[in-house]
Design a protein around this motif. Structure first.
Motif, PDB file in Angstrom:
ATOM      1  N   SER A 103       0.823  -1.198   0.000  1.00 54.66           N
ATOM      2  CA  SER A 103       0.000   0.000   0.000  1.00 54.66           C
ATOM      3  C   SER A 103       0.857   1.247   0.000  1.00 54.66           C
ATOM      4  CB  SER A 103      -0.887   0.033   1.244  1.00 54.66           C
ATOM      5  OG  SER A 103      -1.753  -1.060   1.290  1.00 54.66           O
ATOM      6  N   THR A 104       0.410   2.226  -0.755  1.00 55.44           N
ATOM      7  CA  THR A 104       1.084   3.516  -0.732  1.00 55.44           C
ATOM      8  C   THR A 104       0.877   4.149   0.644  1.00 55.44           C
ATOM      9  OG1 THR A 104       0.665   3.799  -3.095  1.00 55.44           O
ATOM     10  CG2 THR A 104       1.229   5.767  -1.829  1.00 55.44           C
ATOM     11  N   GLY A 105       1.946   4.418   1.330  1.00 54.18           N
ATOM     12  CA  GLY A 105       1.857   5.051   2.635  1.00 54.18           C
ATOM     13  C   GLY A 105       1.630   4.105   3.799  1.00 54.18           C
ATOM     14  N   ARG A 106       1.276   2.853   3.522  1.00 52.97           N
ATOM     15  CA  ARG A 106       1.021   1.906   4.611  1.00 52.97           C
ATOM     16  C   ARG A 106       1.939   0.700   4.568  1.00 52.97           C
ATOM     17  NH1 ARG A 106      -5.206   0.783   4.234  1.00 52.97           N
ATOM     18  NH2 ARG A 106      -4.834   1.256   2.048  1.00 52.97           N
ATOM     19  N   GLY A 107       2.826   0.680   3.629  1.00 52.75           N
ATOM     20  CA  GLY A 107       3.843  -0.361   3.619  1.00 52.75           C
ATOM     21  C   GLY A 107       3.374  -1.684   3.069  1.00 52.75           C
ATOM     22  N   THR A 108       4.070  -2.716   3.531  1.00 52.08           N
ATOM     23  CA  THR A 108       3.895  -4.056   2.987  1.00 52.08           C
ATOM     24  C   THR A 108       3.466  -5.020   4.087  1.00 52.08           C
ATOM     25  OG1 THR A 108       5.648  -3.605   1.381  1.00 52.08           O
ATOM     26  CG2 THR A 108       5.091  -5.901   1.730  1.00 52.08           C
ATOM     27  N   TYR A 109       2.591  -5.953   3.698  1.00 46.01           N
ATOM     28  CA  TYR A 109       2.118  -6.978   4.633  1.00 46.01           C
ATOM     29  C   TYR A 109       2.357  -8.348   4.031  1.00 46.01           C
ATOM     30  CZ  TYR A 109      -1.113 -10.267   6.755  1.00 46.01           C
ATOM     31  OH  TYR A 109      -1.644 -11.376   7.340  1.00 46.01           O
ATOM     32  N   TYR A 110       2.748  -9.274   4.875  1.00 44.21           N
ATOM     33  CA  TYR A 110       2.860 -10.678   4.471  1.00 44.21           C
ATOM     34  C   TYR A 110       2.185 -11.555   5.526  1.00 44.21           C
ATOM     35  CZ  TYR A 110       6.516  -9.254   1.188  1.00 44.21           C
ATOM     36  OH  TYR A 110       7.216  -8.659   0.170  1.00 44.21           O
ATOM     37  N   ALA A 111       1.482 -12.567   5.073  1.00 40.78           N
ATOM     38  CA  ALA A 111       0.977 -13.573   5.999  1.00 40.78           C
ATOM     39  C   ALA A 111       2.170 -14.311   6.610  1.00 40.78           C
ATOM     40  CB  ALA A 111       0.075 -14.558   5.264  1.00 40.78           C
ATOM     41  N   ASP A 112       2.009 -14.737   7.854  1.00 39.96           N
ATOM     42  CA  ASP A 112       3.109 -15.427   8.534  1.00 39.96           C
ATOM     43  C   ASP A 112       3.591 -16.644   7.749  1.00 39.96           C
ATOM     44  OD1 ASP A 112       1.888 -14.847  11.936  1.00 39.96           O
ATOM     45  OD2 ASP A 112       3.116 -13.613  10.603  1.00 39.96           O
ATOM     46  N   SER A 113       2.664 -17.310   7.091  1.00 40.00           N
ATOM     47  CA  SER A 113       3.006 -18.554   6.393  1.00 40.00           C
ATOM     48  C   SER A 113       3.914 -18.341   5.189  1.00 40.00           C
ATOM     49  CB  SER A 113       1.728 -19.265   5.949  1.00 40.00           C
ATOM     50  OG  SER A 113       0.963 -18.419   5.112  1.00 40.00           O
ATOM     51  N   VAL A 114       4.027 -17.109   4.706  1.00 39.64           N
ATOM     52  CA  VAL A 114       4.848 -16.855   3.508  1.00 39.64           C
ATOM     53  C   VAL A 114       6.019 -15.924   3.772  1.00 39.64           C
ATOM     54  CG1 VAL A 114       2.794 -17.213   2.086  1.00 39.64           C
ATOM     55  CG2 VAL A 114       3.553 -14.873   2.608  1.00 39.64           C
ATOM     56  N   LYS A 115       6.120 -15.400   4.982  1.00 44.83           N
ATOM     57  CA  LYS A 115       7.215 -14.485   5.301  1.00 44.83           C
ATOM     58  C   LYS A 115       8.569 -15.144   5.055  1.00 44.83           C
ATOM     59  CE  LYS A 115       5.052 -11.463   8.717  1.00 44.83           C
ATOM     60  NZ  LYS A 115       4.954 -11.104  10.156  1.00 44.83           N
ATOM     61  N   GLY A 116       9.445 -14.408   4.397  1.00 37.27           N
ATOM     62  CA  GLY A 116      10.769 -14.932   4.094  1.00 37.27           C
ATOM     63  C   GLY A 116      10.830 -15.754   2.822  1.00 37.27           C
ATOM     64  N   ARG A 117       9.657 -16.074   2.246  1.00 39.93           N
ATOM     65  CA  ARG A 117       9.640 -16.880   1.015  1.00 39.93           C
ATOM     66  C   ARG A 117       9.014 -16.124  -0.155  1.00 39.93           C
ATOM     67  NH1 ARG A 117       6.612 -21.306   0.767  1.00 39.93           N
ATOM     68  NH2 ARG A 117       5.055 -20.574   2.270  1.00 39.93           N
ATOM     69  N   PHE A 118       8.029 -15.284   0.126  1.00 33.92           N
ATOM     70  CA  PHE A 118       7.341 -14.542  -0.924  1.00 33.92           C
ATOM     71  C   PHE A 118       7.742 -13.071  -0.840  1.00 33.92           C
ATOM     72  CE2 PHE A 118       3.281 -17.355  -1.408  1.00 33.92           C
ATOM     73  CZ  PHE A 118       4.088 -18.469  -1.567  1.00 33.92           C
ATOM     74  N   THR A 119       7.781 -12.420  -2.001  1.00 29.92           N
ATOM     75  CA  THR A 119       8.085 -11.000  -2.064  1.00 29.92           C
ATOM     76  C   THR A 119       7.112 -10.327  -3.021  1.00 29.92           C
ATOM     77  OG1 THR A 119      10.438 -11.451  -1.705  1.00 29.92           O
ATOM     78  CG2 THR A 119       9.843  -9.269  -2.531  1.00 29.92           C
ATOM     79  N   ILE A 120       6.438  -9.298  -2.517  1.00 31.09           N
ATOM     80  CA  ILE A 120       5.520  -8.532  -3.352  1.00 31.09           C
ATOM     81  C   ILE A 120       6.223  -7.266  -3.822  1.00 31.09           C
ATOM     82  CG2 ILE A 120       4.492  -7.289  -1.400  1.00 31.09           C
ATOM     83  CD1 ILE A 120       1.806  -7.395  -2.911  1.00 31.09           C
ATOM     84  N   SER A 121       5.953  -6.880  -5.057  1.00 30.65           N
ATOM     85  CA  SER A 121       6.517  -5.643  -5.586  1.00 30.65           C
ATOM     86  C   SER A 121       5.515  -5.021  -6.542  1.00 30.65           C
ATOM     87  CB  SER A 121       7.849  -5.905  -6.289  1.00 30.65           C
ATOM     88  OG  SER A 121       7.674  -6.789  -7.377  1.00 30.65           O
ATOM     89  N   ARG A 122       5.759  -3.772  -6.887  1.00 30.77           N
ATOM     90  CA  ARG A 122       4.854  -3.047  -7.785  1.00 30.77           C
ATOM     91  C   ARG A 122       5.657  -2.225  -8.780  1.00 30.77           C
ATOM     92  NH1 ARG A 122       0.421   0.124  -4.243  1.00 30.77           N
ATOM     93  NH2 ARG A 122       0.203   1.166  -6.254  1.00 30.77           N
ATOM     94  N   ASP A 123       5.116  -2.114  -9.961  1.00 38.97           N
ATOM     95  CA  ASP A 123       5.601  -1.186 -10.976  1.00 38.97           C
ATOM     96  C   ASP A 123       4.457  -0.214 -11.201  1.00 38.97           C
ATOM     97  OD1 ASP A 123       6.283   0.209 -13.257  1.00 38.97           O
ATOM     98  OD2 ASP A 123       7.238  -1.508 -14.224  1.00 38.97           O
ATOM     99  N   ASN A 124       4.498   0.930 -10.539  1.00 43.71           N
ATOM    100  CA  ASN A 124       3.370   1.853 -10.594  1.00 43.71           C
ATOM    101  C   ASN A 124       3.149   2.404 -11.996  1.00 43.71           C
ATOM    102  OD1 ASN A 124       2.695   1.629  -7.844  1.00 43.71           O
ATOM    103  ND2 ASN A 124       4.265   3.120  -7.286  1.00 43.71           N
ATOM    104  N   ALA A 125       4.217   2.586 -12.745  1.00 41.92           N
ATOM    105  CA  ALA A 125       4.074   3.120 -14.109  1.00 41.92           C
ATOM    106  C   ALA A 125       3.305   2.160 -15.003  1.00 41.92           C
ATOM    107  CB  ALA A 125       5.446   3.402 -14.701  1.00 41.92           C
ATOM    108  N   ARG A 126       3.460   0.878 -14.744  1.00 44.60           N
ATOM    109  CA  ARG A 126       2.761  -0.142 -15.546  1.00 44.60           C
ATOM    110  C   ARG A 126       1.517  -0.673 -14.848  1.00 44.60           C
ATOM    111  NH1 ARG A 126       8.202  -0.942 -16.903  1.00 44.60           N
ATOM    112  NH2 ARG A 126       8.557  -1.119 -19.136  1.00 44.60           N
ATOM    113  N   LEU A 127       1.166  -0.118 -13.681  1.00 45.43           N
ATOM    114  CA  LEU A 127      -0.006  -0.579 -12.917  1.00 45.43           C
ATOM    115  C   LEU A 127       0.045  -2.090 -12.717  1.00 45.43           C
ATOM    116  CD1 LEU A 127      -2.882   1.538 -14.542  1.00 45.43           C
ATOM    117  CD2 LEU A 127      -1.544   2.059 -12.493  1.00 45.43           C
TER     118      LEU A 127
END
Length: 121
Positions: free
Chosen positions: A51-75
């Motif tokens: 989230s813009t301004g609210r950071g990143t959240y991960y479920a405990d079950s995926v922490k350290g294994r999954f990574t979320i990212s965004r390309d805002n220019a490409r939505l």
């Protein structure tokens, strides 16, 4: 508005996949992009969000294994999934929370169609 998710497939335990979610249409700005998953017989659960301004959240079950990212220019949002486990098998959905115009007060929520991820040997 459309959300097109892709990148699912069959992978062996310990393997990796990268999911993509591309948004298009009448969108002014996307505030939050999230990934959910739903396994057979289970409720849909939040996996990760950014989230813009609210950071990143991960479920405990995926922490350290999954990574979320965004390309805002490409939505577009990405979910890099490493060290996959059989319990990660599910249909993965992306969701966008966005303003359609500069004068919108409330966010719209829009779900994309799911993409199947199967982790099996």
């Amino acid at each position: 508005v459309q959300l097109q998710a892709s990148g699912g497939g069959l992978v062996q335990p310990g393997g990796s996949l990268r999911l993509s979610c591309a948004a298009s249409g009448a969108i002014f700005v996307i505030n939050t992009m999230s990934w959910y998953r739903q396994a057979p017989g289970k409720q849909r659960e939040l996996v990760a969000s950014m989230s813009t301004g609210r950071g990143t959240y991960y479920a405990d079950s995926v922490k350290g294994r999954f990574t979320i990212s965004r390309d805002n220019a490409r939505l577009t949002s990405y979910l890099q999934m490493d060290n996959l486990r059989p319990e990660d098998t599910a249909v993965y959905y992306c969701k966008a929370e966005y303003f359609g115009t500069p004068t919108d007060v409330f966010e719209y929520n829009y779900w994309g169609e799911g993409t199947q991820v199967t982790v099996s040997s």
